[in-house]
Design a protein around this motif. Sequence first.
Motif, mmCIF file in Angstrom:
data_model
loop_
_atom_site.group_PDB
_atom_site.id
_atom_site.type_symbol
_atom_site.label_atom_id
_atom_site.label_comp_id
_atom_site.label_asym_id
_atom_site.label_seq_id
_atom_site.Cartn_x
_atom_site.Cartn_y
_atom_site.Cartn_z
ATOM 1 N N GLN A 1 0.804 -1.216 0.000
ATOM 2 C CA GLN A 1 0.000 0.000 0.000
ATOM 3 C C GLN A 1 0.842 1.273 0.000
ATOM 4 O O GLN A 1 0.463 2.284 -0.578
ATOM 5 N N SER A 2 2.006 1.240 0.636
ATOM 6 C CA SER A 2 2.803 2.460 0.767
ATOM 7 C C SER A 2 4.261 2.112 1.026
ATOM 8 O O SER A 2 4.604 0.965 1.356
ATOM 9 N N ALA A 3 5.108 3.145 0.880
ATOM 10 C CA ALA A 3 6.520 2.960 1.192
ATOM 11 C C ALA A 3 6.704 2.590 2.659
ATOM 12 O O ALA A 3 7.586 1.805 3.013
ATOM 13 N N SER A 4 5.849 3.142 3.513
ATOM 14 C CA SER A 4 5.932 2.844 4.943
ATOM 15 C C SER A 4 5.628 1.379 5.232
ATOM 16 O O SER A 4 6.322 0.740 6.034
ATOM 17 N N SER A 5 4.592 0.844 4.580
ATOM 18 C CA SER A 5 4.234 -0.559 4.820
ATOM 19 C C SER A 5 5.292 -1.503 4.244
ATOM 20 O O SER A 5 5.566 -2.568 4.815
ATOM 21 N N LEU A 6 5.924 -1.123 3.138
ATOM 22 C CA LEU A 6 7.030 -1.930 2.611
ATOM 23 C C LEU A 6 8.223 -1.891 3.559
ATOM 24 O O LEU A 6 8.913 -2.900 3.747
#
Length: 309
Positions: A21-26
């Motif tokens: 979903q996002s760079a943060s979740s990756l």
Amino acid sequence: MNEFTPEGWKMETPENRAAFQSASSLADACRDRQILEGRAVICDSSHNLVVDCGCMRGLIPREEGAIGMNDGSVRDIAVISRVNRPVCFLVTGFQKNEDGKTIALLSRRAAQELCMKEYVSTLVPGDIVNARITHLETFGAFADIGCGIVSLLPIDMISVSRIDHPRERFSVGMDITAVIKAIDNGRISLTHKELLGTWEENAALFSPGETVAGIIRSVESYGAFVELTPNLAGLAEIKEGISPGQQASVYIKSIIPSKMKVKLIIVDTFQYDYRPCAPDYFYHEKHMDRFVYSPESSEKLVETVFTSS
């Protein structure tokens, strides 16, 4: 905790989709060493894989494409052939590309090493595993038992009823269940026929007097062997013009457990191109120590014993 499954099983799971979903979740997946899956969209001229990670592109460098790429024991085709297919990986970091965009650095090798350490190394003969057929050869089928780690299922271990080629049972991409047959210097071989039922379990599907479908498997001077199920064949009287591979309708004369015999009469035969169906399994536990195919009343004992060497 990671669940180690054949490549492609995680693609549409909520956990996998949430990580994209996002760079943060990756970044969270990177920190937690979570095995993810994405579709490989490009293999560049240096044999690096570009992977769609949802919120950004990811890169699996050639040497990270699989266990064995560095020492040459695995060929580049193992990476090239993943294009447009799911690949598993660990996120190992992030960097900017030439355009200034952030890309995820990925390692399929690291995911496979984790799978080997925490899953494959714990397997023993008799363990029952999920697998996905990756390719077929005349001598057997190769199946992914987790994170792209492939094991061989020899043709004579696929079913009791003999076949000429594994494509008569499986197609590439088919999900199956298999049993760990043997482990030799880290190489795992599989078997499958023990999950397809005993002689009695298969014979119970039929009754004398019925006319049923079958496949002619071989024609001998004394009769024709007709497959009724993958683990059950009967002997039919010879009929002119029949040949192996033909579909048949057969009349069941008798079923004799003590001799493990089903006597048949061929009513009709015809040519028919068919695609193999997903197997029907009689055994659904996680491990078996011993499989006895033959009935108790049989004069002959047919069994498989699973032992660790």
